[in-house]
Design a protein around this motif. Structure first.
Motif, PDB file in Angstrom:
ATOM      1  N   ILE A   2      46.350  59.929  43.589  1.00  0.00           N
ATOM      2  CA  ILE A   2      45.123  59.150  43.390  1.00  0.00           C
ATOM      3  C   ILE A   2      44.223  59.814  42.352  1.00  0.00           C
ATOM      4  CG2 ILE A   2      42.970  58.341  44.468  1.00  0.00           C
ATOM      5  CD1 ILE A   2      44.551  58.115  47.112  1.00  0.00           C
ATOM      6  N   TYR A   3      44.034  61.130  42.473  1.00  0.00           N
ATOM      7  CA  TYR A   3      43.022  61.825  41.681  1.00  0.00           C
ATOM      8  C   TYR A   3      43.570  62.616  40.498  1.00  0.00           C
ATOM      9  CZ  TYR A   3      40.308  60.596  45.779  1.00  0.00           C
ATOM     10  OH  TYR A   3      39.713  59.902  46.793  1.00  0.00           O
ATOM     11  N   GLY A   4      44.887  62.728  40.379  1.00  0.00           N
ATOM     12  CA  GLY A   4      45.480  63.433  39.255  1.00  0.00           C
ATOM     13  C   GLY A   4      45.697  64.914  39.522  1.00  0.00           C
ATOM     14  N   HIS A   5      46.211  65.603  38.525  1.00  0.00           N
ATOM     15  CA  HIS A   5      46.566  67.016  38.646  1.00  0.00           C
ATOM     16  C   HIS A   5      45.554  67.942  37.981  1.00  0.00           C
ATOM     17  CE1 HIS A   5      50.455  66.262  40.532  1.00  0.00           C
ATOM     18  NE2 HIS A   5      50.560  65.233  39.710  1.00  0.00           N
ATOM     19  N   GLU A   6      44.588  67.373  37.251  1.00  0.00           N
ATOM     20  CA  GLU A   6      43.573  68.202  36.615  1.00  0.00           C
ATOM     21  C   GLU A   6      42.667  68.806  37.683  1.00  0.00           C
ATOM     22  OE1 GLU A   6      44.375  65.147  35.658  1.00  0.00           O
ATOM     23  OE2 GLU A   6      44.829  65.229  33.522  1.00  0.00           O
ATOM     24  N   THR A   7      42.223  70.023  37.429  1.00  0.00           N
ATOM     25  CA  THR A   7      41.309  70.708  38.347  1.00  0.00           C
ATOM     26  C   THR A   7      39.859  70.390  37.972  1.00  0.00           C
ATOM     27  OG1 THR A   7      41.109  72.667  36.959  1.00  0.00           O
ATOM     28  CG2 THR A   7      42.966  72.615  38.530  1.00  0.00           C
TER      29      THR A   7
END
Length: 151
Positions: free
Chosen positions: A25-30
């Motif tokens: 849902i939110y992606g892999h970026e921190t």
């Protein structure tokens, strides 16, 4: 030389877990990646980037923005749908406020379709993953520059 604009970027609960929490849902970026993206998009504006899991802390920072910021971007996360306190704090601002979401709340569970924050926001950007922040930063600073708000 014109004053440097100051942009507050505030992040609500669980956003400290970006990259590991529900990456589908939110992606892999921190959150650090998102901060770097915001600072690059700000093109010289000062960025105050903060995250809290505590509603009262976010209220304090919104109140601080009344005198310190030219514009505000907020991803209230779950507080979007529950926080009258954030709404009331945002209503005290006279600067542009852009509500920002990684996902598109309108395309998710029914309880996510209502935003208290939207009632006080100048605009909303949602559904573009981390790029939502870049778009929100650009929009907020453009609005601040047009309004000639304080630095």
């Amino acid at each position: 030389m014109p004053e440097t604009l100051t942009l507050y970027v505030l992040n609500g609960p669980n956003l400290n877990l970006l990259g590991v929490r529900e990456p589908d849902i939110y992606g892999h970026e921190t959150l650090a990646d998102v901060q770097a993206m915001c600072e690059a998009a700000a093109e010289g504006a000062r960025v105050v980037f903060r995250q809290s899991n505590h509603e009262g802390q976010l209220v304090d920072w919104i109140q601080e923005a009344r005198t310190e910021a030219s514009a505000l971007v907020i991803n209230p996360a779950a507080f979007t749908h529950t926080s009258v306190a954030l709404l009331d704090a945002l209503k005290t601002l006279s600067i542009p406020v852009v509500e920002c979401h990684l996902s598109n709340p309108a395309a998710r569970e029914a309880f996510r379709h209502h935003s208290y924050v939207s009632l006080a926001a100048t605009g909303v950007i949602a559904g573009f993953g981390p790029r939502s922040y870049e778009l929100a930063v650009r929009a907020a600073l453009d609005l601040a520059r047009r309004a000639g708000t304080k630095g």
